[in-house]
Design an enzyme around this catalytic site. Structure first.
Site, short mmCIF file in Angstrom:
data_model
loop_
_atom_site.label_atom_id
_atom_site.label_comp_id
_atom_site.label_asym_id
_atom_site.label_seq_id
_atom_site.Cartn_x
_atom_site.Cartn_y
_atom_site.Cartn_z
N GLU A 1 0.79 -1.24 0.00
CA GLU A 1 0.00 0.00 0.00
C GLU A 1 0.82 1.29 0.00
OE1 GLU A 1 -2.67 -0.39 3.33
OE2 GLU A 1 -3.63 -2.17 2.52
N GLU B 1 -6.18 -10.78 -1.23
CA GLU B 1 -6.99 -10.59 -0.01
C GLU B 1 -8.47 -10.55 -0.35
OE1 GLU B 1 -5.52 -7.30 2.36
OE2 GLU B 1 -3.45 -7.76 1.88
C1 XIL Z 1 -6.31 -6.57 8.40
C2 XIL Z 1 -6.60 -7.75 9.31
O1 XIL Z 1 -7.48 -8.62 8.63
C3 XIL Z 1 -7.21 -7.29 10.61
O2 XIL Z 1 -7.35 -8.38 11.52
C4 XIL Z 1 -6.34 -6.19 11.23
O3 XIL Z 1 -6.98 -5.69 12.38
C5 XIL Z 1 -6.10 -5.07 10.25
O4 XIL Z 1 -5.53 -5.60 9.06
N1 XIL Z 1 -4.90 -4.76 3.85
C6 XIL Z 1 -3.92 -5.62 4.27
C7 XIL Z 1 -4.20 -6.55 5.39
O5 XIL Z 1 -2.87 -5.71 3.63
O6 XIL Z 1 -3.06 -6.82 6.15
C8 XIL Z 1 -5.29 -6.01 6.28
O7 XIL Z 1 -5.60 -7.01 7.26
C9 XIL Z 1 -6.50 -5.63 5.47
C10 XIL Z 1 -6.17 -4.57 4.48
#
Ligand code: XIL
Length: 369
Positions: A159, A264
């Site tokens: 990101e 994701e």
């Molecule tokens: C999220 C997790 O799922 C949560 O448990 C945590 O509180 C916050 O992060 N982008 C990413 C992930 O790259 O690491 C994030 O994961 C969601 C957004």
């Protein structure tokens, strides 16, 4: 004697009818997708330690790749300059390995869930560019050295590009400028030359983000640095992303000479509050935005399932270039989307429901309906 004969005959007959009616072996996700791309899932620590036995069982049965949902992020694994919490990460890697899964590391350099000590000295003063580079190198090297030959690839930078294609003004960027990205990739490659290296981001269907990331990929390649794939996070909703734009990004990445990883995947079934996936976003609870606290109505479930089917048809279309499709959580109850960006909602964004039942669209796909 006669009685014994009847019992014997009855047993033989029921055995036969049992064999005749035996259900066909259930097709698993990895059976179906196995020759197209890796099918992965983000696991939490309860799953990798197998405290959540039902969740762990789904992971083992259906998925051939795992990524850690949180335990490898810098604030978790490296909370102070001299403290490392290896326990959860070691267990995560062991869990993946013991179950024959491809293990993915998430994530090395990210502005969020990042240990603040990276950026300040003992007196709380911001560190110099040289100090930050050394800290980044030490952090990356320790992880890649420890899991050499066991973790296949890493989200090296997460990101760093904003929706309009410009650089995010993170502390890494503020102190090092654009250079922090190539530096992270260089350190990672030096620490484990065999590891695959990825750049990962959300809202990848937005034209500005697409252009910014493609530019970054080209620049890393022009500097002779290794980058194997770009991760499209794919946190979706019922109305976003626009699939035409989403496909354009897949194609643009292929044209830029990298593979595409879907890293994701999840899809809100309830109203989307924040587009993208900036974990810092927060919104006050509103019952209106939590319309299905008990169960998802069939009519909405139908729309969700149709949309997800479309998403997977895109993945199958580009299967020669998509190395992995990873979903962000095992079952709906595990999803971060129940609490982000609004705490306390009931969402239905994953591939398995709260009863560990596979969603209908996926049953259709793997049973080729
Ligand atoms: C999220 C997790 O799922 C949560 O448990 C945590 O509180 C916050 O992060 N982008 C990413 C992930 O790259 O690491 C994030 O994961 C969601 C957004």
């Amino acid at each position: 004697m006669i009685k014994r004969f009847f019992i014997g005959a009855f047993c033989a007959a029921s055995l036969l009818s049992c064999t005749q009616k035996a259900p066909e072996a259930e097709v698993t996700l990895k059976d179906y997708f196995g020759d197209k791309f890796l099918i992965g899932v983000a696991v939490n620590v309860d799953q990798s330690w197998e405290r959540d036995t039902l969740g762990a069982a789904i992971v083992k049965k259906h998925f051939n790749s795992v990524v850690a949902e949180n335990c490898m992020k810098s604030e978790e694994i490296h909370p102070t300059p001299f403290t490392w919490n290896w326990g959860d990460a070691d267990q995560f890697v062991k869990f993946g390995e013991e179950n024959g899964m491809t293990v993915i590391g998430h994530c090395l350099i990210w502005h969020s869930q990042c240990s603040p000590w990276f950026f300040t000295d003992e007196n709380g003063k911001q560190v110099s560019a040289e100090v930050l580079k050394a800290r980044m190198r030490d952090h990356i090297t320790a992880i890649l050295t420890r899991y050499r030959g066991r973790i296949k690839g890493y989200d090296v930078v997460n990101e760093a590009i904003l929706d309009d294609g410009s650089y995010r003004n993170s502390k890494f960027y503020e102190i090092l400028g654009e250079e922090f990205i190539p530096w992270a990739f260089k350190c990672a490659h030096e620490a484990d030359p065999d590891a695959e290296l990825y750049y990962n981001d959300y809202s990848m269907a937005l034209p500005g983000k697409r252009e910014g990331v493609v530019k970054l990929v080209k620049s890393l390649k022009a500097q002779g640095l290794r980058i194997d794939a770009v991760g499209m996070q794919s946190h979706m909703g019922m109305e976003h992303p626009d699939f035409v734009e989403y496909e354009k990004t897949i194609q643009a990445l292929i044209d830029a000479g990298v593979e595409v990883a879907i890293t994701e995947l999840d899809m809100d079934a309830i109203p989307t509050v924040s587009f993208g996936a900036s974990v810092e976003d927060e919104a006050a609870y509103s019952a209106q935005m939590n319309p299905y606290p008990e169960a998802l109505p069939d009519s909405v479930s139908q729309i969700w399932n149709d949309r997800m089917k479309q998403v997977f048809s895109i993945y199958e279309k580009y299967q020669d270039h998509i190395c992995r499709v990873t979903v962000w959580g095992v079952q709906d109850g595990d999803s971060w989307k129940n609490d982000w960006p609004m705490k306390g909602r009931t969402n239905y964004p994953l591939l398995f429901d709260r009863n560990y039942e596979m969603k209908p669209f996926l049953k259709d796909i793997i049973n080729k309906k």
